[in-house]
Design a protein around this motif. Structure first.
Motif, PDB file in Angstrom:
ATOM      1  N   CYS A   1       7.672 -78.238 -11.017  1.00 10.01           N
ATOM      2  CA  CYS A   1       8.977 -78.064 -10.341  1.00 10.01           C
ATOM      3  C   CYS A   1       8.898 -76.927  -9.322  1.00 10.01           C
ATOM      4  O   CYS A   1       9.365 -77.056  -8.190  1.00 10.01           O
ATOM      5  N   HIS A   2       8.309 -75.813  -9.750  1.00 12.44           N
ATOM      6  CA  HIS A   2       8.214 -74.624  -8.892  1.00 12.44           C
ATOM      7  C   HIS A   2       7.415 -74.926  -7.624  1.00 12.44           C
ATOM      8  O   HIS A   2       7.847 -74.612  -6.506  1.00 12.44           O
ATOM      9  N   GLU A   3       6.244 -75.557  -7.791  1.00 10.86           N
ATOM     10  CA  GLU A   3       5.385 -75.808  -6.625  1.00 10.86           C
ATOM     11  C   GLU A   3       5.999 -76.846  -5.693  1.00 10.86           C
ATOM     12  O   GLU A   3       5.905 -76.722  -4.468  1.00 10.86           O
ATOM     13  N   LEU A   4       6.641 -77.867  -6.271  1.00 12.12           N
ATOM     14  CA  LEU A   4       7.254 -78.889  -5.413  1.00 12.12           C
ATOM     15  C   LEU A   4       8.412 -78.305  -4.599  1.00 12.12           C
ATOM     16  O   LEU A   4       8.632 -78.715  -3.461  1.00 12.12           O
ATOM     17  N   ASP A   5       9.112 -77.337  -5.186  1.00 10.70           N
ATOM     18  CA  ASP A   5      10.170 -76.649  -4.435  1.00 10.70           C
ATOM     19  C   ASP A   5       9.616 -75.987  -3.173  1.00 10.70           C
ATOM     20  O   ASP A   5      10.267 -75.976  -2.132  1.00 10.70           O
ATOM     21  N   HIS A   6       8.391 -75.431  -3.290  1.00 13.02           N
ATOM     22  CA  HIS A   6       7.773 -74.786  -2.117  1.00 13.02           C
ATOM     23  C   HIS A   6       7.653 -75.772  -0.949  1.00 13.02           C
ATOM     24  O   HIS A   6       7.775 -75.386   0.214  1.00 13.02           O
ATOM     25  N   LEU A   7       7.391 -77.049  -1.272  1.00  5.70           N
ATOM     26  CA  LEU A   7       7.207 -78.048  -0.209  1.00  5.70           C
ATOM     27  C   LEU A   7       8.514 -78.327   0.522  1.00  5.70           C
ATOM     28  O   LEU A   7       8.520 -78.863   1.626  1.00  5.70           O
ATOM     29  N   GLU A   8       9.638 -77.956  -0.126  1.00  2.00           N
ATOM     30  CA  GLU A   8      10.963 -78.103   0.519  1.00  2.00           C
ATOM     31  C   GLU A   8      11.438 -76.786   1.118  1.00  2.00           C
ATOM     32  O   GLU A   8      12.587 -76.670   1.547  1.00  2.00           O
ATOM     33  N   GLY A   9      10.573 -75.792   1.091  1.00  2.00           N
ATOM     34  CA  GLY A   9      10.956 -74.489   1.647  1.00  2.00           C
ATOM     35  C   GLY A   9      11.859 -73.676   0.745  1.00  2.00           C
ATOM     36  O   GLY A   9      12.591 -72.800   1.203  1.00  2.00           O
ATOM     37  N   LYS A  10      11.789 -73.974  -0.583  1.00  2.00           N
ATOM     38  CA  LYS A  10      12.648 -73.263  -1.530  1.00  2.00           C
ATOM     39  C   LYS A  10      11.833 -72.328  -2.406  1.00  2.00           C
ATOM     40  O   LYS A  10      10.780 -72.691  -2.926  1.00  2.00           O
ATOM     41  N   LEU A  11      12.344 -71.125  -2.608  1.00  2.00           N
ATOM     42  CA  LEU A  11      11.694 -70.162  -3.506  1.00  2.00           C
ATOM     43  C   LEU A  11      12.492 -70.066  -4.806  1.00  2.00           C
ATOM     44  O   LEU A  11      13.707 -70.248  -4.809  1.00  2.00           O
ATOM     45  N   TYR A  12      11.776 -69.761  -5.898  1.00  2.00           N
ATOM     46  CA  TYR A  12      12.436 -69.749  -7.213  1.00  2.00           C
ATOM     47  C   TYR A  12      13.548 -68.708  -7.306  1.00  2.00           C
ATOM     48  O   TYR A  12      14.473 -68.868  -8.087  1.00  2.00           O
ATOM     49  N   VAL A  13      13.441 -67.665  -6.495  1.00  2.00           N
ATOM     50  CA  VAL A  13      14.458 -66.602  -6.587  1.00  2.00           C
ATOM     51  C   VAL A  13      15.854 -67.132  -6.227  1.00  2.00           C
ATOM     52  O   VAL A  13      16.866 -66.614  -6.689  1.00  2.00           O
ATOM     53  N   GLU A  14      15.884 -68.220  -5.444  1.00  2.00           N
ATOM     54  CA  GLU A  14      17.179 -68.813  -5.055  1.00  2.00           C
ATOM     55  C   GLU A  14      17.867 -69.474  -6.237  1.00  2.00           C
ATOM     56  O   GLU A  14      19.077 -69.683  -6.215  1.00  2.00           O
ATOM     57  N   MET A  15      17.085 -69.894  -7.242  1.00  2.00           N
ATOM     58  CA  MET A  15      17.704 -70.571  -8.384  1.00  2.00           C
ATOM     59  C   MET A  15      17.615 -69.754  -9.661  1.00  2.00           C
ATOM     60  O   MET A  15      17.878 -70.242 -10.746  1.00  2.00           O
ATOM     61  N   ALA A  16      17.234 -68.477  -9.511  1.00  2.00           N
ATOM     62  CA  ALA A  16      17.125 -67.598 -10.672  1.00  2.00           C
ATOM     63  C   ALA A  16      18.514 -67.187 -11.164  1.00  2.00           C
ATOM     64  O   ALA A  16      19.475 -67.177 -10.399  1.00  2.00           O
ATOM     65  N   GLN A  17      18.592 -66.853 -12.455  1.00  2.00           N
ATOM     66  CA  GLN A  17      19.838 -66.324 -13.004  1.00  2.00           C
ATOM     67  C   GLN A  17      20.183 -65.036 -12.259  1.00  2.00           C
ATOM     68  O   GLN A  17      19.328 -64.163 -12.118  1.00  2.00           O
ATOM     69  N   PRO A  18      21.432 -64.930 -11.782  1.00  2.00           N
ATOM     70  CA  PRO A  18      21.801 -63.738 -11.010  1.00  2.00           C
ATOM     71  C   PRO A  18      21.478 -62.456 -11.772  1.00  2.00           C
ATOM     72  O   PRO A  18      21.749 -62.372 -12.964  1.00  2.00           O
ATOM     73  N   GLY A  19      20.895 -61.512 -11.083  1.00  2.00           N
ATOM     74  CA  GLY A  19      20.590 -60.213 -11.695  1.00  2.00           C
ATOM     75  C   GLY A  19      19.328 -60.196 -12.528  1.00  2.00           C
ATOM     76  O   GLY A  19      18.952 -59.159 -13.060  1.00  2.00           O
ATOM     77  N   SER A  20      18.652 -61.345 -12.675  1.00  2.00           N
ATOM     78  CA  SER A  20      17.489 -61.378 -13.573  1.00  2.00           C
ATOM     79  C   SER A  20      16.188 -61.025 -12.865  1.00  2.00           C
ATOM     80  O   SER A  20      15.167 -60.803 -13.508  1.00  2.00           O
ATOM     81  N   LEU A  21      16.191 -60.970 -11.540  1.00  2.00           N
ATOM     82  CA  LEU A  21      14.955 -60.676 -10.793  1.00  2.00           C
ATOM     83  C   LEU A  21      14.610 -59.194 -10.885  1.00  2.00           C
ATOM     84  O   LEU A  21      15.424 -58.340 -10.525  1.00  2.00           O
TER      85      LEU A  21
END
Ligand code: ZN
Length: 165
Positions: free
Chosen positions: A130-150
């Protein structure tokens, strides 16, 4: 074989949509070899072509150190369930955040010889796909992370340990 420079968050290439691969070429084979070298050297479990500056739909994954997986033009065809846990990215060095992903993924892709295959994955491998395929759409995991968890990876896992006590 060579180690390539990993692009980090803030680089606009990481926000772009990648183009499908139409045919395998010596240049793309070299890219795939270099992506594995780069991923192992950085101690990651997955790497997508845009992370080394190439806007092609190519991903390499190895969650065990012994199961190198090449996914060209990959597509998720089925997901089930949910897992919530820590996730990191070589393009966001030293950080971890909590992300919820499917616990089961079925995907279709082409291998390095452009032969189609299907893969079923659970747990970490499902998360990595899921994470790597998101990269192909220009999406980083931080955009879908739980707020404040980074946060810094070390601190993240210290806090997780605290929670378990
Ligand atoms: Zn990543």
């Amino acid at each position: 074989m060579a180690i390539r420079n990993i692009r980090t968050m803030g680089d606009p290439i990481l926000t772009k949509t990648c183009k499908p691969v139409k045919e395998m070429t010596p240049r793309l084979r070299e890219l795939i070899d270099d992506m594995f070298d780069t991923m192992y050297e950085a101690e990651g479990v997955g790497l997508a072509a845009p992370q080394v500056g190439v806007l092609r739909r190519i991903v390499v994954i190895d969650t065990t150190g012994e199961d190198p997986l090449v996914m060209i033009n990959p597509r998720i065809v089925e997901t089930k369930g949910e897992q919530t846990g820590g996730e990191g990215c070589l393009s966001v060095p030293g950080k971890t955040a909590t992300v919820t992903r499917p616990d089961y993924v079925k995907a279709e892709a082409l291998d390095a010889d452009m032969r189609p295959y299907e893969i079923e994955a659970t747990e970490l491998l499902a998360r990595a796909i899921c994470h790597e395929l998101d990269h192909l759409e220009g999406k980083l995991y931080v955009e879908m992370a739980q707020p404040g968890s980074l946060m810094d990876t070390e601190l993240y896992y210290e806090q997780e340990e605290e929670k378990e006590k």
